[in-house]
Design an enzyme around this catalytic site. Structure first.
Site, PDB file in Angstrom:
ATOM      1  N   LYS A  37      42.979  29.291  35.559  1.00  0.00           N
ATOM      2  CA  LYS A  37      44.559  29.495  35.588  1.00  0.00           C
ATOM      3  C   LYS A  37      45.294  29.640  34.163  1.00  0.00           C
ATOM      4  CE  LYS A  37      44.571  24.497  36.356  1.00  0.00           C
ATOM      5  NZ  LYS A  37      45.740  23.701  36.809  1.00  0.00           N
ATOM      6  N   ARG A 135      49.523  14.527  44.598  1.00  0.00           N
ATOM      7  CA  ARG A 135      50.311  15.901  44.305  1.00  0.00           C
ATOM      8  C   ARG A 135      49.886  16.566  45.527  1.00  0.00           C
ATOM      9  NH1 ARG A 135      48.102  18.966  38.992  1.00  0.00           N
ATOM     10  NH2 ARG A 135      46.526  19.499  40.346  1.00  0.00           N
ATOM     11  N   HIS A 164      41.020  15.967  44.123  1.00  0.00           N
ATOM     12  CA  HIS A 164      41.225  16.191  42.481  1.00  0.00           C
ATOM     13  C   HIS A 164      41.562  14.476  41.957  1.00  0.00           C
ATOM     14  CE1 HIS A 164      42.011  18.119  38.834  1.00  0.00           C
ATOM     15  NE2 HIS A 164      43.312  17.829  38.864  1.00  0.00           N
ATOM     16  N   ARG A 220      34.661  21.572  38.837  1.00  0.00           N
ATOM     17  CA  ARG A 220      35.638  22.770  38.452  1.00  0.00           C
ATOM     18  C   ARG A 220      36.068  22.166  37.127  1.00  0.00           C
ATOM     19  NH1 ARG A 220      38.049  20.250  43.257  1.00  0.00           N
ATOM     20  NH2 ARG A 220      39.562  19.407  41.859  1.00  0.00           N
ATOM     21  N   TYR A 264      66.256  27.703   8.509  1.00  0.00           N
ATOM     22  CA  TYR A 264      67.567  27.332   9.324  1.00  0.00           C
ATOM     23  C   TYR A 264      67.891  25.633   8.912  1.00  0.00           C
ATOM     24  CZ  TYR A 264      67.119  31.541  12.109  1.00  0.00           C
ATOM     25  OH  TYR A 264      67.072  32.811  12.401  1.00  0.00           O
ATOM     26  N   CYS A 309      60.906  28.825  12.588  1.00  0.00           N
ATOM     27  CA  CYS A 309      61.546  29.741  13.306  1.00  0.00           C
ATOM     28  C   CYS A 309      60.877  30.394  14.404  1.00  0.00           C
ATOM     29  CB  CYS A 309      62.172  30.863  12.140  1.00  0.00           C
ATOM     30  SG  CYS A 309      62.733  30.352  10.583  1.00  0.00           S
ATOM     31  N   ASP A 311      59.650  33.274  14.864  1.00  0.00           N
ATOM     32  CA  ASP A 311      58.374  34.076  14.480  1.00  0.00           C
ATOM     33  C   ASP A 311      57.838  33.897  13.172  1.00  0.00           C
ATOM     34  OD1 ASP A 311      59.508  35.955  16.626  1.00  0.00           O
ATOM     35  OD2 ASP A 311      61.055  36.508  14.895  1.00  0.00           O
TER      36      ASP A 311
HETATM   37  C1  LIG Z   1      42.629  21.153  40.877  1.00  0.00           C
HETATM   38  C2  LIG Z   1      42.207  21.214  39.716  1.00  0.00           C
HETATM   39  N1  LIG Z   1      40.944  21.259  39.612  1.00  0.00           N
HETATM   40  C3  LIG Z   1      40.363  21.288  38.318  1.00  0.00           C
HETATM   41  C4  LIG Z   1      41.059  21.492  37.027  1.00  0.00           C
HETATM   42  C5  LIG Z   1      40.358  21.469  35.617  1.00  0.00           C
HETATM   43  O1  LIG Z   1      40.700  20.387  34.737  1.00  0.00           O
HETATM   44  P1  LIG Z   1      40.028  20.418  33.653  1.00  0.00           P
HETATM   45  O2  LIG Z   1      40.579  21.301  32.680  1.00  0.00           O
HETATM   46  O3  LIG Z   1      40.605  19.005  33.182  1.00  0.00           O
HETATM   47  O4  LIG Z   1      38.688  20.701  33.604  1.00  0.00           O
HETATM   48  C6  LIG Z   1      42.298  21.291  37.347  1.00  0.00           C
HETATM   49  C7  LIG Z   1      43.241  21.600  35.973  1.00  0.00           C
HETATM   50  O5  LIG Z   1      44.240  21.236  35.996  1.00  0.00           O
HETATM   51  C8  LIG Z   1      42.882  21.268  38.524  1.00  0.00           C
HETATM   52  O6  LIG Z   1      44.152  21.301  38.700  1.00  0.00           O
END
Ligand SMILES: Cc1ncc(COP(=O)(O)O)c(C=O)c1O
Length: 370
Positions: A37, A135, A164, A220, A264, A309, A311
């Site tokens: 993501k 969450r 999670h 994950r 600046y 700044c 850029d």
């Molecule tokens: C639902 C879920 N699983 C896995 C991950 C991966 O986490 P990490 O980057 O700490 O391994 C995230 C990251 O935010 C997440 O939101």
């Protein structure tokens, strides 16, 4: 394109990424769902995911369906799980593109089912259970009946159940074990009542490293794959290295007289005649507008002076008299014997390394090393 073409760029070493994946895979003895993501944590969604697919990853996780659709349009065929909310109106897109959705909210069962019925095809659902993070997720006490309902909905295929952790990067706190206990209880009850989703998962990078019992069917991993540690208390397996470096160039050098203002607001005045360089990186690229930034130039640490700044920003060159216009400057990454990591920068910025890398602006070219 060669990096000589750029004033500032991110160097993303796909060889290191692949190696990190292989190390984590063999070290954990568990399949990995790379989390890609937020533009693969700033590294570039398509290139990163393609590399990991070629390395053997069968799943990836994204936050939103838009990210999943980009991957499908790029021709990636691996399984994709959307971890966050998907509007019911997008369910048919998900089905057409073989994208798995997360369900955690009872009021979404019916709208999702109606859309799946209209599409004439089953929707792959993974149920998220809230074991304490506060969450997304159906509260664990209500998970059994919710999962049963999802399993009995003919328009759905119950593909997975997951959770999670909130504090897996702080292994001495008791919370992760408590979450794990709640999750295991739900999984055991499911199995006892004959509900066997294809996959069960709950470990992010920190949990995969600090809590082997949390690995279940797949881990994950995000941050560890990108070569950064989730926290000081979470040592990465040997050989894992940062994938991304941020580089720029000296674009101007001037000798300014004593008492000359720089940038600046004149937050910096020269205290004597000083050599001041300009580099092509600013807050519009992700460099924080705050004092104390440091970069590497000709293997030495050089301070950024004056306000950052949009850029560009200025560096004090008295310790590097040999510096020239065009010289490569490293904001994070290695140069000579020294290295500035995104983690070091995050400490200076009072944030987390995740935010530093995710904050790399889209406009910066990603230069891929293969
Ligand atoms: C639902 C879920 N699983 C896995 C991950 C991966 O986490 P990490 O980057 O700490 O391994 C995230 C990251 O935010 C997440 O939101």
């Amino acid at each position: 394109m060669n990096s000589d073409n750029f004033a500032t760029w991110l160097e993303v070493d796909l060889g290191i990424l692949e190696n990190n994946y292989r190390i984590l895979r063999s070290w954990s003895h568990t399949p990995i769902m790379p989390i890609v993501k937020a533009n693969a944590y700033g590294h570039g969604l398509e290139e990163v995911t393609r590399t990991l697919e070629k390395a053997g990853a069968e799943w990836c996780g994204v936050a939103r369906i838009e990210e999943a659709l980009i991957l499908r349009q790029a021709g990636l065929r691996m399984n994709i799980l959307v971890l966050g909310y998907t509007a019911p109106q997008r369910v048919q897109d998900a089905i057409r593109n073989q994208i798995s959705l997360t369900l955690y909210e009872p009021s979404l069962i019916q709208p999702y089912a109606l859309q799946a019925k209209a599409a004439g095809h089953e929707l792959n659902i993974q149920v998220k259970v809230d074991t304490g993070m506060g969450r997304l997720g159906i509260p664990s006490e209500k998970a059994m009946s919710f999962i049963q309902m999802v399993g009995e909905t003919p328009e759905f295929h119950l593909q997975g159940v997951f959770s999670h952790f909130a504090c897996a990067d702080e292994p001495t706190k008791p919370y992760t074990q408590a979450q794990l206990n709640k999750f295991s209880k739900v999984v055991n009850e499911l199995h006892a009542s004959g509900i066997n989703p294809d996959m069960v998962h709950c470990a992010n990078s920190a949990a995969a490293i600090n809590f082997p019992a949390a690995r279940f069917d797949i881990i994950r991993c995000g941050i560890a794959l990108y070569g950064l540690s989730p926290s000081k208390e979470t040592p990465l397996p040997m050989g894992i290295k940062p994938v991304m470096s941020w580089k720029t160039r000296i674009t101007s050098i001037k000798e300014l007289p004593q008492g000359h203002g720089v940038s600046y607001g004149f937050k910096y005045f020269t205290s004597k005649p000083e050599r001041i360089g300009v580099i092509a990186a600013g807050y519009g690229d992700g460099l924080r507008h705050q004092e104390g930034n440091i970069v590497l130039l000709r293997g030495k640490r050089v301070p950024v002076v004056g306000s950052v700044c949009m850029d560009q920003c200025m560096v004090q060159l008295d310790d590097v008299p040999e510096a020239q216009v065009g010289d490569e400057v490293v904001i994070f990454g290695k140069q000579g014997d020294d290295e500035i990591t995104a983690t070091e920068i995050s400490e200076k910025w009072k944030t987390i390394n995740y935010e530093v890398i995710c904050g790399m602006a889209a406009r910066m070219p990603r230069h891929y090393l293969r």
